[in-house]
Design a protein around this motif. Structure first.
Motif, PDB file in Angstrom:
ATOM      1  N   SER A 279       0.828  -1.210   0.000  1.00  0.00           N
ATOM      2  CA  SER A 279       0.000   0.000   0.000  1.00  0.00           C
ATOM      3  C   SER A 279       0.861   1.257   0.000  1.00  0.00           C
ATOM      4  O   SER A 279       0.522   2.252  -0.660  1.00  0.00           O
ATOM      5  N   LYS A 280       1.990   1.231   0.729  1.00  0.00           N
ATOM      6  CA  LYS A 280       2.881   2.393   0.773  1.00  0.00           C
ATOM      7  C   LYS A 280       3.538   2.615  -0.585  1.00  0.00           C
ATOM      8  O   LYS A 280       3.651   3.761  -1.053  1.00  0.00           O
ATOM      9  N   ILE A 281       3.964   1.532  -1.233  1.00  0.00           N
ATOM     10  CA  ILE A 281       4.582   1.666  -2.555  1.00  0.00           C
ATOM     11  C   ILE A 281       3.592   2.280  -3.537  1.00  0.00           C
ATOM     12  O   ILE A 281       3.930   3.199  -4.290  1.00  0.00           O
ATOM     13  N   ARG A 282       2.349   1.799  -3.522  1.00  0.00           N
ATOM     14  CA  ARG A 282       1.340   2.323  -4.445  1.00  0.00           C
ATOM     15  C   ARG A 282       1.002   3.783  -4.122  1.00  0.00           C
ATOM     16  O   ARG A 282       0.794   4.589  -5.029  1.00  0.00           O
ATOM     17  N   GLU A 283       0.946   4.104  -2.857  1.00  0.00           N
ATOM     18  CA  GLU A 283       0.669   5.489  -2.460  1.00  0.00           C
ATOM     19  C   GLU A 283       1.766   6.420  -2.961  1.00  0.00           C
ATOM     20  O   GLU A 283       1.484   7.494  -3.516  1.00  0.00           O
ATOM     21  N   MET A 284       3.027   6.015  -2.778  1.00  0.00           N
ATOM     22  CA  MET A 284       4.142   6.847  -3.247  1.00  0.00           C
ATOM     23  C   MET A 284       4.122   6.952  -4.767  1.00  0.00           C
ATOM     24  O   MET A 284       4.380   8.018  -5.334  1.00  0.00           O
ATOM     25  N   TYR A 285       3.822   5.835  -5.425  1.00  0.00           N
ATOM     26  CA  TYR A 285       3.796   5.836  -6.884  1.00  0.00           C
ATOM     27  C   TYR A 285       2.742   6.812  -7.408  1.00  0.00           C
ATOM     28  O   TYR A 285       3.018   7.624  -8.296  1.00  0.00           O
ATOM     29  N   ARG A 286       1.551   6.731  -6.869  1.00  0.00           N
ATOM     30  CA  ARG A 286       0.468   7.606  -7.339  1.00  0.00           C
ATOM     31  C   ARG A 286       0.796   9.074  -7.097  1.00  0.00           C
ATOM     32  O   ARG A 286       0.490   9.934  -7.929  1.00  0.00           O
ATOM     33  N   GLU A 287       1.403   9.366  -5.965  1.00  0.00           N
ATOM     34  CA  GLU A 287       1.771  10.755  -5.703  1.00  0.00           C
ATOM     35  C   GLU A 287       2.830  11.219  -6.704  1.00  0.00           C
ATOM     36  O   GLU A 287       2.766  12.339  -7.220  1.00  0.00           O
ATOM     37  N   ALA A 288       3.791  10.350  -6.997  1.00  0.00           N
ATOM     38  CA  ALA A 288       4.841  10.709  -7.953  1.00  0.00           C
ATOM     39  C   ALA A 288       4.262  10.979  -9.333  1.00  0.00           C
ATOM     40  O   ALA A 288       4.596  11.981  -9.988  1.00  0.00           O
ATOM     41  N   VAL A 289       3.361  10.108  -9.800  1.00  0.00           N
ATOM     42  CA  VAL A 289       2.751  10.298 -11.113  1.00  0.00           C
ATOM     43  C   VAL A 289       1.869  11.545 -11.112  1.00  0.00           C
ATOM     44  O   VAL A 289       1.825  12.291 -12.100  1.00  0.00           O
TER      45      VAL A 289
END
Length: 563
Positions: A279-289
């Motif tokens: 969940s943390k990886i996906r959260e960081m990814y979405r914020e980056a995109v």
């Protein structure tokens, strides 16, 4: 005798062209030899090659014709199969047809009939293209509109524009004014940028983008750590630059490529990544995109709306012991006994810059509806989604009903059962190539999903039965099925993404998913940097990149990283 002398002169001048390319440090040909991120089917590599060869070709006194360039441009190494939508045999080869349509684009002819007339009048050109007979107008029309994948058509148009500009720059007669020079007041701004200009702007913009993305990624570390957090992301980018490079080996060689005094060891790098959660990886990814999209939104060419494709990809077959990981190392999409890790993505396709908006892992028991709803939820927060393209594995009436509730259109190939096969047989008997009909799919409890069945015949199918037809489902006007050809872009994107992944034999699910998600981010950063460079130098955006992935990743790794 005159023809032989002319061919000898061109052959000698050809050698001069490639001798100069080989001895110039900043030129590489063919592009796929210069970097593992291009292969022989890469359209980006082909465009770069056309640009490289044309920039030298027209400097030679013997080269006074753009038609000669079309004839002698080396294309034998290019694998066009990936961009050929015909599955059966054809009387004409892809290389022949690509050259013919390069000529059409150079002249700016609107209709194939003009090309046919030219070929009839120029038997010598036909001889160079190995045409035993001139294709008729209908064959050429089908080639451009049905056989060539859309990105190949874009590449041919881009290549023709490059040829016109380079020829005109050297005073070689051109059949029409180069498009970039159509406006005299903008002429100085619209000439094709040089490689040095592209790399210079790419370096500046890559640093800007990395600084934008930087705050989105963080590690679970305490205060006072000696190794800067950015060093971990730079190392991960470095691993992505080299195929089959694992963390331990990469960490040993990375210090020689980095400007940092302290860089993480391989085991430390992996341990920090394992401390994250899915969940943390996906959260960081979405914020980056999201940060990337905000930056692209400052340009006139990027719009926060588009068509998306949802698909599932898998790593190579897993042959080790799955004990304890049976829910994560699951069966492949094909019906066989193999196992693999599977990841799902949602990506912008069509005319938009192909960003991967979100990625998620797939575990045993995850339904296709759960996967699609999850990814659409992420995508619609980032952009306005107009429609969804999916593969036939998403052919489910409940899933399609769910997408309709999102007020989105969809195009999905349908698996052919008895009724679809029967209908296809009827169409075959009638000689009918296309058929559309409204249908209702049963949802249960007297509830129905309204959709449209569209049957399309492949005129070059190697089958002689109902298998010539494909069936699509759509809740849009039937003509929307043409958009399905855009879905190939997600497969093309996966090829690049998998090249950006670090190698590992670890079965740790978090580590595996992070490697995939980070590769998706590198791919998205590359495409974003390319758009920004194009807009900065030409004020426009062409779908085919002018900045290579290799250059972008090298700049990211050497500058501030992406974290």
């Amino acid at each position: 005798m005159g023809e032989r002398r002319e061919n000898t002169t061109v052959s000698l001048s050809q050698r001069e062209v490639f001798r100069e390319i080989a001895t110039t440090s900043y030129r590489d040909w063919p592009a796929y030899n210069a970097t593992p991120l291009y292969d022989r089917s890469s359209l980006g590599g082909l465009e770069e090659d056309v640009r490289t060869v044309a920039s030298i070709w027209f400097e030679q006194d013997a080269h006074e014709s753009v038609e000669d360039f079309v004839c002698y441009l080396p294309l034998a190494y290019v694998q066009f199969d990936a961009h050929d939508r015909y599955t059966g045999t054809s009387h004409y080869g892809m290389e022949q047809l690509v050259r013919a349509f390069l000529l059409k684009e150079l002249h700016g002819w609107e209709h194939e009939s003009a090309l046919v007339e030219y070929l009839h009048q120029q038997p010598q050109f036909c001889k160079h293209l190995d045409f035993e007979s001139v294709p008729d107008q209908s064959t050429l029309w089908r080639t451009w509109h049905r056989r060539f994948a859309p990105p190949l058509r874009e590449t041919i148009a881009t290549a023709a524009r490059t040829i016109l500009i380079q020829a005109d720059r050297e005073g070689v007669p051109v059949p029409r004014e180069p498009p970039e020079r159509s406006s005299p007041q903008n002429q100085c701004n619209n000439e094709a940028p040089t490689q040095q200009e592209i790399l210079g702007r790419a370096e500046e913009i890559a640093e800007q983008v990395s600084e934008i993305v930087h705050p989105a990624f963080s590690l679970n570390r305490g205060e006072g750590c000696e190794i800067h957090q950015n060093a971990f992301w730079e190392l991960q980018t470095y691993l992505g630059l080299h195929e089959n490079l694992a963390a331990n080996e990469g960490a040993r060689s990375f210090p020689y490529e980095s400007n940092r005094e302290r860089t993480p060891l391989g085991h430390n790098h992996r341990a920090r990544l394992r401390d994250l959660s899915i969940s943390k990886i996906r959260e960081m990814y979405r914020e980056a995109v999201g940060r990337i999209i905000d930056r692209l939104g400052e340009t006139d060419v990027f719009h926060r709306a588009g068509l998306v494709a949802i698909d599932i990809t898998e790593e190579g077959s897993f042959t080790g012991d799955r004990e304890g990981h049976e829910d994560e190392i699951i069966g492949t999409k094909e019906k066989n006994t193999e196992y693999a890790y599977q990841w799902a993505t949602v990506q912008l396709v069509g005319n938009a810059v192909p960003l991967v908006l979100d990625a998620r892992p797939i575990r045993k028991g995850d339904t296709r509806q759960e996967i699609v709803e999850d990814l659409l939820d992420s995508a619609t927060e980032l952009v306005h989604v107009d429609g969804v393209l999916m593969d036939r594995e998403f052919d489910s009436q409940h899933l399609l009903e769910s997408i309709s509730h999102w007020e989105l259109t969809y195009v999905v190939p349908k698996r052919m059962y008895t009724s679809e096969k029967t209908q296809a047989k009827r169409l075959l008997q009638r000689g009918q190539d296309y058929y559309a009909a409204d249908r209702k799919l049963h949802l249960g409890k007297n509830e129905w999903h309204e959709t449209t069945f569209v049957y399309k015949r492949n005129p070059n199918s190697d089958r002689d039965d109902y298998g010539q037809y494909a069936v699509f489902l759509t809740n849009a006007p039937a003509g929307a099925v043409r958009e399905y050809s855009y879905r190939w872009e997600i497969e093309s994107g996966y090829k690049s993404i998998k090249r950006f992944m670090a190698a590992t034999t670890s079965k740790d699910f978090i580590l595996r998913f992070f490697y995939f998600a980070f590769a998706c981010l590198l791919y998205s950063i590359w495409r974003a940097v390319d758009l920004l460079v194009q807009v900065d130098l030409t004020k426009e955006y062409e779908h085919s990149p002018i900045v290579t992935a290799q250059n972008t990743l090298t700049l990211l790794q050497k500058r501030t990283g992406v974290g």
